[in-house]
Design a protein around this motif. Sequence first.
Motif, PDB file in Angstrom:
ATOM      1  N   HIS A  47      -3.295  -2.425  -1.731  1.00 11.15           N
ATOM      2  CA  HIS A  47      -4.556  -2.215  -1.039  1.00 11.15           C
ATOM      3  C   HIS A  47      -5.700  -2.691  -1.928  1.00 11.15           C
ATOM      4  O   HIS A  47      -5.511  -2.992  -3.111  1.00 11.15           O
ATOM      5  N   GLN A  48      -6.894  -2.806  -1.348  1.00 11.08           N
ATOM      6  CA  GLN A  48      -7.950  -3.587  -1.973  1.00 11.08           C
ATOM      7  C   GLN A  48      -8.371  -3.070  -3.336  1.00 11.08           C
ATOM      8  O   GLN A  48      -8.577  -3.854  -4.268  1.00 11.08           O
ATOM      9  N   VAL A  49      -8.512  -1.762  -3.482  1.00 10.03           N
ATOM     10  CA  VAL A  49      -8.991  -1.211  -4.761  1.00 10.03           C
ATOM     11  C   VAL A  49      -8.028  -1.562  -5.891  1.00 10.03           C
ATOM     12  O   VAL A  49      -8.440  -1.998  -6.975  1.00 10.03           O
ATOM     13  N   VAL A  50      -6.730  -1.396  -5.657  1.00 10.07           N
ATOM     14  CA  VAL A  50      -5.727  -1.733  -6.667  1.00 10.07           C
ATOM     15  C   VAL A  50      -5.694  -3.230  -6.915  1.00 10.07           C
ATOM     16  O   VAL A  50      -5.648  -3.702  -8.059  1.00 10.07           O
ATOM     17  N   ALA A  51      -5.721  -4.004  -5.831  1.00 13.91           N
ATOM     18  CA  ALA A  51      -5.657  -5.464  -5.966  1.00 13.91           C
ATOM     19  C   ALA A  51      -6.836  -5.994  -6.777  1.00 13.91           C
ATOM     20  O   ALA A  51      -6.675  -6.897  -7.613  1.00 13.91           O
ATOM     21  N   ASP A  52      -8.021  -5.448  -6.551  1.00 10.98           N
ATOM     22  CA  ASP A  52      -9.199  -5.918  -7.285  1.00 10.98           C
ATOM     23  C   ASP A  52      -9.042  -5.751  -8.788  1.00 10.98           C
ATOM     24  O   ASP A  52      -9.544  -6.560  -9.574  1.00 10.98           O
ATOM     25  N   ILE A 103       6.942  -7.080  -3.759  1.00 11.80           N
ATOM     26  CA  ILE A 103       6.437  -6.249  -4.849  1.00 11.80           C
ATOM     27  C   ILE A 103       5.446  -5.255  -4.265  1.00 11.80           C
ATOM     28  O   ILE A 103       4.447  -5.649  -3.648  1.00 11.80           O
ATOM     29  N   ALA A 104       5.733  -3.964  -4.426  1.00 11.93           N
ATOM     30  CA  ALA A 104       4.831  -2.900  -3.989  1.00 11.93           C
ATOM     31  C   ALA A 104       3.919  -2.562  -5.159  1.00 11.93           C
ATOM     32  O   ALA A 104       4.357  -1.933  -6.130  1.00 11.93           O
ATOM     33  N   LEU A 105       2.666  -2.975  -5.084  1.00 13.53           N
ATOM     34  CA  LEU A 105       1.700  -2.770  -6.160  1.00 13.53           C
ATOM     35  C   LEU A 105       0.712  -1.689  -5.736  1.00 13.53           C
ATOM     36  O   LEU A 105      -0.186  -1.939  -4.927  1.00 13.53           O
ATOM     37  N   GLY A 106       0.889  -0.482  -6.250  1.00 13.58           N
ATOM     38  CA  GLY A 106      -0.017   0.593  -5.875  1.00 13.58           C
ATOM     39  C   GLY A 106       0.582   1.960  -6.096  1.00 13.58           C
ATOM     40  O   GLY A 106       1.532   2.129  -6.871  1.00 13.58           O
ATOM     41  N   GLY A 107       0.040   2.933  -5.380  1.00 10.30           N
ATOM     42  CA  GLY A 107       0.493   4.308  -5.508  1.00 10.30           C
ATOM     43  C   GLY A 107       1.578   4.656  -4.518  1.00 10.30           C
ATOM     44  O   GLY A 107       2.288   3.782  -4.001  1.00 10.30           O
ATOM     45  N   GLY A 108       1.684   5.949  -4.232  1.00  8.75           N
ATOM     46  CA  GLY A 108       2.778   6.423  -3.404  1.00  8.75           C
ATOM     47  C   GLY A 108       2.756   5.900  -1.987  1.00  8.75           C
ATOM     48  O   GLY A 108       3.806   5.602  -1.408  1.00  8.75           O
ATOM     49  N   VAL A 109       1.561   5.756  -1.392  1.00  5.88           N
ATOM     50  CA  VAL A 109       1.473   5.251  -0.026  1.00  5.88           C
ATOM     51  C   VAL A 109       1.958   3.813   0.051  1.00  5.88           C
ATOM     52  O   VAL A 109       2.763   3.453   0.924  1.00  5.88           O
ATOM     53  N   ILE A 110       1.498   2.977  -0.871  1.00  6.73           N
ATOM     54  CA  ILE A 110       1.938   1.574  -0.887  1.00  6.73           C
ATOM     55  C   ILE A 110       3.436   1.493  -1.165  1.00  6.73           C
ATOM     56  O   ILE A 110       4.154   0.699  -0.544  1.00  6.73           O
ATOM     57  N   GLY A 111       3.931   2.302  -2.084  1.00  6.06           N
ATOM     58  CA  GLY A 111       5.360   2.288  -2.380  1.00  6.06           C
ATOM     59  C   GLY A 111       6.196   2.630  -1.164  1.00  6.06           C
ATOM     60  O   GLY A 111       7.227   1.995  -0.891  1.00  6.06           O
TER      61      GLY A 111
END
Length: 363
Positions: A47-52, A103-111
Amino acid sequence: MSLEKWPKIDVKADRSYPVFLGVSLEELGEFLHLQFEDVEHILIISHQVVADVYLDRLQKGLLDYRVNQIIVPAGEQEKSLERISQLTRAALECETDRKTLVIALGGGVIGDLAGFFASVFMRGIRLIQVPTTLLAQVDSSVGGKVAVNHPLGKNIIGAFYPPLAVWTDFSTLDSLPWEEVENGLAESIKHALIADRSLFEFFENEEERIKEREKSIWSEMVVRSSAVKVNIVSQDEREQGVRALLNLGHSFGHALETEMNYRGVTHGQGVSIGIAAASHLANAKGLMTIAEVDRIKQLLNRFGLPIMIPGQDPRALLERMQADKKNQGGRKILILPKGIGQAVVSRECTDQEILAAWKQVIS
C-alpha cells in the motif's frame, strides 16, 4: 555463495521455509538469484505509505527482473473478495503468469491479502513475505495463514499457503507509528503468555528500553517472539493441535473487530482486550489467580494497550463469536491462559461464562 550469510530460523513443515531475521531489503534479490533460477517476473503488492518508504530500497536488488507493483488502499476493510477480484484484473494487465513471484511488502493486512491472492491466482503462484510492521514480523508473516474477511467474520475465507521465505528487515520498524508498534506488542505478549514466561518477564523488565526503541532490545524482542511462533507452527502447521494456542485473545478480539466493522479498534487493541477477557475467564475456570490476571492487565496497560472497551453489547459480541473458525459442533472453543507461560484449549465454556468475561472488559 551460501545462504548462511543471512541469519535465519527455519519453519519445519510439509514444505519447510526460512524466516530470515535482521536482513536488508536490498539483499532480497541476491537471495532470489541463489535460490530460484526460473523467476523472471516479480509482482510486488503493497500500500502507498509502505511503498513510498521502502519500495525503492527493495527494487534496488531486483534490477535483473521484470517488476510490477500493485498498490492497494490501506485498511482491514481491503481484505475482501472484491479487492481480490481487482487484484486479479491488475495482475493480468501486468502479464502475471504461473511463474510469477508475488512479494507481499507491508504489514499483516498486505500479507493476508497478497498471500491469499497468490494462493488462488491460477491455482497458486509463488510467494515471499516481506513484513514491515512489528505485528507482521513477529506473527502474521510466519505460518502460512492467508485470508480475506466476510461481513459475518474475520478471516473466514482463507487458506494455509506457506511462503517460499519470510524476509525480515528490522530497519522497517524505525518509522513505525506507536499505534502500529502496539499491534505487534499485543501479539508478542500473547506469545509470552502461551509459551515463554521469561519473555513475559523480559517485557516487564525492559519496558523503558522498548519504548525508547533501543535497537538491540527490539532485535531481541522480534527474534524471541518469532521463535515462539516458528516453534509452534513447526509442530502443527495446519492448526490441528498446539497451533490453536496462538489464538489466545483472538476469539474475543475478532468478534470485537467484526462488530465494530474494523473501525475504531485496531487488531492489536482487539487482541489486547481479548487477552484481558480470556484472563478473566481463565480465573473463573480456576486456571489462574486474580493476581496473575492483574499482572497481565498491568503489562498491557504499561504499553498503552487497552483492557476495556466502552459502549458495546456483550450479547452482540457473544453472537459474533459463533463464526469463530475454531468452533466445533456449535460449541465455542476458546484458548485460555494457564498461569503465565502456558495456555490450554477449553471446550467447556458456557455462554454465561463468556458473557461474564465480556462484562469484565466493557465499560
